[in-house]
Each structure stands twice: as C-alpha cells, then as structure tokens.
Design an enzyme around this catalytic site. Sequence first.
Site, short mmCIF file in Angstrom:
data_model
loop_
_atom_site.label_atom_id
_atom_site.label_comp_id
_atom_site.label_asym_id
_atom_site.label_seq_id
_atom_site.Cartn_x
_atom_site.Cartn_y
_atom_site.Cartn_z
N ASP A 1 0.86 -1.19 0.00
CA ASP A 1 0.00 0.00 0.00
C ASP A 1 0.89 1.24 0.00
OD1 ASP A 1 -2.48 1.52 0.27
OD2 ASP A 1 -1.83 1.94 2.32
N SER A 2 0.27 2.38 -0.28
CA SER A 2 0.98 3.65 -0.20
C SER A 2 1.36 4.01 1.24
CB SER A 2 0.12 4.77 -0.78
OG SER A 2 -1.04 4.92 0.02
N CYS B 1 -4.11 -0.93 -2.40
CA CYS B 1 -4.21 0.52 -2.54
C CYS B 1 -5.05 0.74 -3.78
CB CYS B 1 -2.81 1.10 -2.73
SG CYS B 1 -2.78 2.84 -3.21
N HIS C 1 -7.57 3.17 3.13
CA HIS C 1 -7.45 3.96 4.36
C HIS C 1 -8.81 4.23 5.01
CE1 HIS C 1 -3.47 4.88 2.69
NE2 HIS C 1 -3.13 5.40 3.86
N CYS D 1 -10.97 3.26 -0.93
CA CYS D 1 -9.59 3.56 -0.54
C CYS D 1 -9.36 2.74 0.72
CB CYS D 1 -9.42 5.05 -0.27
SG CYS D 1 -7.79 5.48 0.41
N GLU E 1 -3.11 8.83 7.96
CA GLU E 1 -1.66 8.61 8.10
C GLU E 1 -1.11 9.33 9.35
OE1 GLU E 1 0.60 6.68 6.42
OE2 GLU E 1 -0.85 5.84 5.00
#
Lengths: 269, 269
Positions: free
Chosen positions: B9-10, B72, B185, B183, B151
Amino acid sequence: MQQPIAILDSGVGGLTVAKEVMRQLPREKIIYFGDTARTPYGPRPAQEVIRFTQEIVDYLLKFSPKMIVIACNTATAFALETIRSRVSIPVIGVVHPGARAAINRTQSGYIGVIGTEGTVNSGAYEQALKQLSPHVDVVSVACPRFVPLVERGNFRSEETYNTVNESLAGLRSTRIDTLILGCTHYPFLAETISDVMGGQIALISSAEETARDISTILHDKGKLARGDLLPVHQFCCSGDPQMFKMIAQQWLNEQIELTPIVWQVPHIG
Amino acid sequence: MQQPIAILDSGVGGLTVAKEVMRQLPREKIIYFGDTARTPYGPRPAQEVIRFTQEIVDYLLKFSPKMIVIACNTATAFALETIRSRVSIPVIGVVHPGARAAINRTQSGYIGVIGTEGTVNSGAYEQALKQLSPHVDVVSVACPRFVPLVERGNFRSEETYNTVNESLAGLRSTRIDTLILGCTHYPFLAETISDVMGGQIALISSAEETARDISTILHDKGKLARGDLLPVHQFCCSGDPQMFKMIAQQWLNEQIELTPIVWQVPHIG
C-alpha cells in the site's frame, strides 16, 4: 460465440445460483441442468452422486462452457474433486463460497450449517470452515425434509412452517450468530427459516456467495463476458418439465424455454 | 517454508486488508509493505504510481510470495494490469472485490464510490461496476483530505468529523443505498462515515471484500495454507517507523515487528 457458464443441480435448487448469476453478472449466459428425474441426491451413496454428476458434466461440456458450477451441496461434497481432476476449465462448488462468507460474517465464531444428510454426514462444511480458520465452532443439522418440499413448489405453507420449525428446534438453543443454508434449495425457504430462527441470525445463502465467487474467478482468468446484448439462457431438466418450468418461472420471475435436448442424454431418467 | 501473501500500500491503508486476511485466513503468513515515505499516492500522476508500485513488487518478490495484493485503490486503478503482465503469480487489486460486493449488496442499483482523486478520476470503479452489470448507476466523489488524516492517526476527532461531513455532503442527497469505501485507508474512518451518512447506507469495505477474494483465488489454485502453526507476519515501511508501528499496533490490536530490511530498498525514501 459467447461461452456459457454451466450450472448443474439435482433439481431446481441450483436455480437460486442461476438467479444470483443473472443479478450479479447479467452479461453472462447460463446453461442450466436440473436432474429432477433423480432428485433428491441427499440420501444417495457417494459413488452414485459422483456418477450422476459426471454424466451431467459430460453432457454440459458439449456446450463449450467456460466454467462449471456444481450448484448442489451434496454433489459438491462428494464429486467436486473428481470433476476438477477430469476437466480443464474451472469447476466451482457451493461449499467453499458459503464457508468463506460465514467466516466473513460471524462475530461470535459459532456457525450453524443446515444441509442434506449427504452434505452434513460428509463433513464438507466443517472441513472447509476449519481449513480457513481453526477458531470457529460449527454445529451441523441435516434437514432431509426440505428438498422434497421445494421440489413440489411448497415454499410458504403451514406444512412448510411446521417442518422447518421442527427441523431447526435444536439449533435455536446454540450460540450461533450465522447460519449457512448449505443446500441450494434452501433459499426458497429463506423467509420461513428466518421466521423460525429470528432476525438476529445472519443467513448465508451459498447461492448468492457462489455467484460472487464465479465473478471473482472469471475476473481473475480474464473471462468475464463483455458483450452488450443480454444473453438468452438455456434450461434442461431430466424429469417433469411442467413442474420445473412452473418453479423456475416463479423463482426467476421471467419466462424460460426448456430445451428438448435434455431427453437425448444417455443414462438419464 | 510457508509462502507468504504479499500486501502493499501507499502507507497504512493496506493494514485494513492485512487485518481482514488475519481474521478470515488466520493460517496465512503476510509480508506487508507500506510506502509511507511517499504517501499519499492519490494526487500523483499515473506513471509515477506505476513506477512506485513496480519497485515495491520487485522488492516483495524476494520473499517468494504466492500472491501479490495491491491493497491501494490508486495503485490498483493505475498499475494492476501492468503488474499482472509482469509477474507469474496471481495479482489482485482492491477495486473489483469492492465492486462485486456492492453489486451483491445494492437493492436500488444506485452505488456511491468515495476514493482519492487518482482513483475517482481514473474511473476504475465505474468501469468495474459497469463491466459486471450495465444496470447500476454510479456516483463518485473524491475525498483527498481523508488519507492524510489517517496517516497521522487521526480517526475520531472533531476535525475528522467535520472533514468527513463536508466531503460527503453532496452524496447525502443522492439515491445510493450502498457506498464503496474505495480507498483502503477509509475503514479507519468507517464509524465517522457511517455517522455522517446514516445507518441505512451499506458501507462496503474494499479491505474486507479483498480478503474474501484472496481466499477464493487461493482456494481455486489449491494454494490455501494448511499448517497448524499460527504464522509470524512481517511488516516493512519506507517512512517513519514509529508512526507506522503506532498505527499498525492500534489497528491490528497486536504487537508487530518492523523489519529493518526495508531501509535497504533501492530508490525508496
């Protein structure tokens, strides 16, 4: 020419998978075979179920399908590995999709399974569930009286309610929060099963989940249909075409054509 | 030796997929890579996302994984096909699993999608949804402010509520009954998103659905882990290890070890 998805069942139960494929993958063409002359499979010995399944698969292969779906839990429990080893296209059954969905859904880790005697005695669900997760507890109950009700089109009568109520009595005192309808005939009885079990128990339709897995595997193999024309499906059955047609049209909510080709199958009927 | 599932993932978003794999497939070993030094991917041009993804995949291949999961949505939208064409093991992204689940769930046929600018502008979800079913209507909204919140570990503050509330204002007046968290996240913000949208909207976590598809594909290929020992997972990140570790341990609810090996990756950081 568009390659169909071949769906087979002991009778009308696999129509629950066909309906979900039509809903979730409306571009896909279906060739369906219901072995209504030899239903139910539940009480039959394993070797007989394997032989019947192999005969139907041989017949369906003539339609050049891109995938074979064994939309019968009993046939999946007994014949999936045999069929997989004999054909080169993907073959999926209905046990693992239901098991995966149940593990996805359960919070308590207690999962119930109802199915035919054949399916329950084979231990196929317990094995699939434990293979995925050693943490779950499984309670299985055979419901041999459900399939004959469905094959007679008897979905919502008092007789049906009483049969479901008696069959599931033992399950109501367990800690399960998720119940796998481990027979493709059982979604026809889902409302009654939900009435009996109470709304707090999540019902897992192996039919719905199998359609989703068909989508996953066809996508993985780059085999999803891309056409814009809606497909014309084909239905075959080995027994009384009138009863099959009545149930199929009621369940699918559309007219279907039964192809006469079914009567030419060797060894069937 | 057990072959791991490689998840990339990012940043920390793919931990939502890792957590679901741990829950749904507790026998499977995971090697995780979060590119926290270069997060977010959402605003980056496609070619850059493809290059970053390729670099991480090259690194992860050293661990002999049995499958690569691009956890991601931005990287899936831009790089999935490139990666698939370059490696011989199965590669799955997070867009199709979410699309499949949404089509399974929706009753109204109106599906919402929220994601990064990159994901939304790529049209990847709309394409995946329409490929499966021409009957659905899709409303997509980019939420570029969500990933930076996650994040920083900021999941439930007033700032988070206000950001989510403003970002989703336009969606509340639509006819959607299903919303794809497009997403990885976003499941960190699921409670806030649910508060804002109301409980009648089904939220689809691409993380949860991807774990299920991993299970389907590994089973189809006969590659599910069979060991009885619970695996030890490995985590790598390219940025600040303290922040990554804090978020990972909070989300996964267990101690994790970050391997120092990550600092040797060429071109990263």
